[in-house]
Design a protein around this motif. Sequence first.
Motif, PDB file in Angstrom:
ATOM      1  N   ARG A  15       0.830  -1.205   0.000  1.00 15.03           N
ATOM      2  CA  ARG A  15       0.000   0.000   0.000  1.00 15.03           C
ATOM      3  C   ARG A  15       0.867   1.258   0.000  1.00 15.03           C
ATOM      4  NH1 ARG A  15      -5.186   2.047   1.421  1.00 15.03           N
ATOM      5  NH2 ARG A  15      -5.975   0.018   2.051  1.00 15.03           N
ATOM      6  N   ALA A  16       1.887   1.297   0.854  1.00 15.88           N
ATOM      7  CA  ALA A  16       2.759   2.473   0.899  1.00 15.88           C
ATOM      8  C   ALA A  16       3.401   2.716  -0.461  1.00 15.88           C
ATOM      9  CB  ALA A  16       3.828   2.300   1.982  1.00 15.88           C
ATOM     10  N   PHE A  17       3.897   1.656  -1.093  1.00 16.48           N
ATOM     11  CA  PHE A  17       4.555   1.766  -2.393  1.00 16.48           C
ATOM     12  C   PHE A  17       3.578   2.195  -3.484  1.00 16.48           C
ATOM     13  CE2 PHE A  17       5.668  -0.078  -6.493  1.00 16.48           C
ATOM     14  CZ  PHE A  17       6.963   0.375  -6.668  1.00 16.48           C
ATOM     15  N   TYR A  18       2.466   1.476  -3.627  1.00 16.10           N
ATOM     16  CA  TYR A  18       1.541   1.771  -4.729  1.00 16.10           C
ATOM     17  C   TYR A  18       0.778   3.076  -4.524  1.00 16.10           C
ATOM     18  CZ  TYR A  18       2.578  -2.545  -7.123  1.00 16.10           C
ATOM     19  OH  TYR A  18       3.222  -3.535  -7.813  1.00 16.10           O
ATOM     20  N   ASP A  19       0.377   3.392  -3.305  1.00 18.11           N
ATOM     21  CA  ASP A  19      -0.278   4.687  -3.083  1.00 18.11           C
ATOM     22  C   ASP A  19       0.639   5.827  -3.524  1.00 18.11           C
ATOM     23  OD1 ASP A  19      -2.578   3.478  -2.060  1.00 18.11           O
ATOM     24  OD2 ASP A  19      -2.372   4.349  -0.046  1.00 18.11           O
ATOM     25  N   ALA A  20       1.917   5.738  -3.165  1.00 20.53           N
ATOM     26  CA  ALA A  20       2.868   6.805  -3.503  1.00 20.53           C
ATOM     27  C   ALA A  20       3.172   6.855  -4.994  1.00 20.53           C
ATOM     28  CB  ALA A  20       4.164   6.620  -2.710  1.00 20.53           C
ATOM     29  N   THR A  21       3.450   5.705  -5.604  1.00 18.18           N
ATOM     30  CA  THR A  21       3.797   5.735  -7.029  1.00 18.18           C
ATOM     31  C   THR A  21       2.589   6.097  -7.882  1.00 18.18           C
ATOM     32  OG1 THR A  21       3.471   3.323  -7.236  1.00 18.18           O
ATOM     33  CG2 THR A  21       5.712   4.099  -6.810  1.00 18.18           C
ATOM     34  N   PHE A  22       1.419   5.605  -7.510  1.00 14.80           N
ATOM     35  CA  PHE A  22       0.222   5.943  -8.287  1.00 14.80           C
ATOM     36  C   PHE A  22      -0.169   7.400  -8.124  1.00 14.80           C
ATOM     37  CE2 PHE A  22      -1.497   1.317  -8.566  1.00 14.80           C
ATOM     38  CZ  PHE A  22      -0.703   1.096  -9.668  1.00 14.80           C
ATOM     39  N   GLU A  23       0.017   7.963  -6.933  1.00 15.90           N
ATOM     40  CA  GLU A  23      -0.274   9.386  -6.756  1.00 15.90           C
ATOM     41  C   GLU A  23       0.552  10.218  -7.736  1.00 15.90           C
ATOM     42  OE1 GLU A  23      -0.321  12.882  -3.361  1.00 15.90           O
ATOM     43  OE2 GLU A  23       0.838  11.076  -2.973  1.00 15.90           O
ATOM     44  N   ALA A  24       1.798   9.810  -7.966  1.00  9.68           N
ATOM     45  CA  ALA A  24       2.697  10.547  -8.866  1.00  9.68           C
ATOM     46  C   ALA A  24       2.201  10.553 -10.307  1.00  9.68           C
ATOM     47  CB  ALA A  24       4.102   9.944  -8.801  1.00  9.68           C
ATOM     48  N   ILE A  25       1.352   9.589 -10.681  1.00  5.43           N
ATOM     49  CA  ILE A  25       0.844   9.554 -12.060  1.00  5.43           C
ATOM     50  C   ILE A  25      -0.675   9.730 -12.125  1.00  5.43           C
ATOM     51  CG2 ILE A  25       2.820   8.289 -12.995  1.00  5.43           C
ATOM     52  CD1 ILE A  25       1.143   5.721 -12.903  1.00  5.43           C
ATOM     53  N   GLY A  26      -1.256  10.250 -11.038  1.00  9.37           N
ATOM     54  CA  GLY A  26      -2.662  10.646 -11.075  1.00  9.37           C
ATOM     55  C   GLY A  26      -3.682   9.583 -10.734  1.00  9.37           C
ATOM     56  N   VAL A  27      -3.293   8.541 -10.008  1.00  6.99           N
ATOM     57  CA  VAL A  27      -4.218   7.477  -9.623  1.00  6.99           C
ATOM     58  C   VAL A  27      -4.519   7.611  -8.128  1.00  6.99           C
ATOM     59  CG1 VAL A  27      -4.561   4.966  -9.472  1.00  6.99           C
ATOM     60  CG2 VAL A  27      -3.305   5.961 -11.410  1.00  6.99           C
ATOM     61  N   ALA A  28      -5.782   7.489  -7.756  1.00  5.68           N
ATOM     62  CA  ALA A  28      -6.218   7.628  -6.361  1.00  5.68           C
ATOM     63  C   ALA A  28      -5.667   6.495  -5.493  1.00  5.68           C
ATOM     64  CB  ALA A  28      -7.743   7.634  -6.294  1.00  5.68           C
ATOM     65  N   SER A  72       3.217  12.473 -18.142  1.00  8.67           N
ATOM     66  CA  SER A  72       4.265  13.363 -18.648  1.00  8.67           C
ATOM     67  C   SER A  72       5.630  12.772 -18.282  1.00  8.67           C
ATOM     68  CB  SER A  72       4.135  14.744 -17.989  1.00  8.67           C
ATOM     69  OG  SER A  72       4.368  14.630 -16.592  1.00  8.67           O
ATOM     70  N   PRO A  73       6.723  13.319 -18.866  1.00 12.52           N
ATOM     71  CA  PRO A  73       8.050  12.888 -18.432  1.00 12.52           C
ATOM     72  C   PRO A  73       8.275  13.166 -16.942  1.00 12.52           C
ATOM     73  CG  PRO A  73       8.219  14.010 -20.540  1.00 12.52           C
ATOM     74  CD  PRO A  73       6.803  14.201 -20.047  1.00 12.52           C
ATOM     75  N   GLU A  74       7.736  14.281 -16.454  1.00 14.31           N
ATOM     76  CA  GLU A  74       7.859  14.612 -15.039  1.00 14.31           C
ATOM     77  C   GLU A  74       7.139  13.574 -14.181  1.00 14.31           C
ATOM     78  OE1 GLU A  74       6.861  16.808 -17.431  1.00 14.31           O
ATOM     79  OE2 GLU A  74       8.794  17.847 -17.532  1.00 14.31           O
ATOM     80  N   TRP A 124       5.880   7.366 -20.659  1.00 10.94           N
ATOM     81  CA  TRP A 124       5.169   8.451 -21.329  1.00 10.94           C
ATOM     82  C   TRP A 124       5.639   8.460 -22.768  1.00 10.94           C
ATOM     83  CZ3 TRP A 124       7.002  12.807 -23.912  1.00 10.94           C
ATOM     84  CH2 TRP A 124       6.008  13.703 -24.320  1.00 10.94           C
ATOM     85  N   ASP A 125       4.716   8.317 -23.703  1.00 16.71           N
ATOM     86  CA  ASP A 125       5.028   8.298 -25.123  1.00 16.71           C
ATOM     87  C   ASP A 125       4.854   9.682 -25.721  1.00 16.71           C
ATOM     88  OD1 ASP A 125       5.411   5.408 -25.531  1.00 16.71           O
ATOM     89  OD2 ASP A 125       3.283   5.279 -24.983  1.00 16.71           O
ATOM     90  N   GLU A 126       5.823  10.089 -26.545  1.00 15.27           N
ATOM     91  CA  GLU A 126       5.662  11.344 -27.280  1.00 15.27           C
ATOM     92  C   GLU A 126       4.440  11.240 -28.183  1.00 15.27           C
ATOM     93  OE1 GLU A 126       9.943  13.435 -28.052  1.00 15.27           O
ATOM     94  OE2 GLU A 126       9.319  11.905 -29.469  1.00 15.27           O
TER      95      GLU A 126
END
Length: 128
Positions: A15-28, A72-74, A124-126
């Motif tokens: 949970r700690a891992f996926y909550d954090a990584t998913f937050e970075a790409i816009g997933v709740a 995004s790349p960010e 992220w694909d151009e």
Amino acid sequence: MRHMVLGADDLASARAFYDATFEAIGVAPAQADAKGRLLYRHQGVIFIVGHPINGQPATHANGGTVGFLAPSPEGVKAWYGAGLTHGGQACEGEPEYRTSSGTGRGVWVAYLRDPAGNKLCAAWDEPD
């Protein structure tokens, strides 16, 4: 794709891992179901992390990679950083720009292993 399921023995670490990584790409953040599995819903797809149904220890797929689309790349870079901070392990590459062998377009990618050892990628694909 409708859903994907990965096994994990330590759901708190997952949970700690996926909550954090998913937050970075816009997933709740995850919602737990009645069986204690972690459910992440995004754009009609359900990603589930839980104890294996057969009661055996979780193992990762040899040769398997789960790829997540970053906005995004960010987002790729933020996903990677969040993963390392929350128990992930670097594996096949820090965030970098590559040329996709399938399309010839540019792509930003990064690879991590989650706390259970599953290999993951954010990309992220151009645009065309």
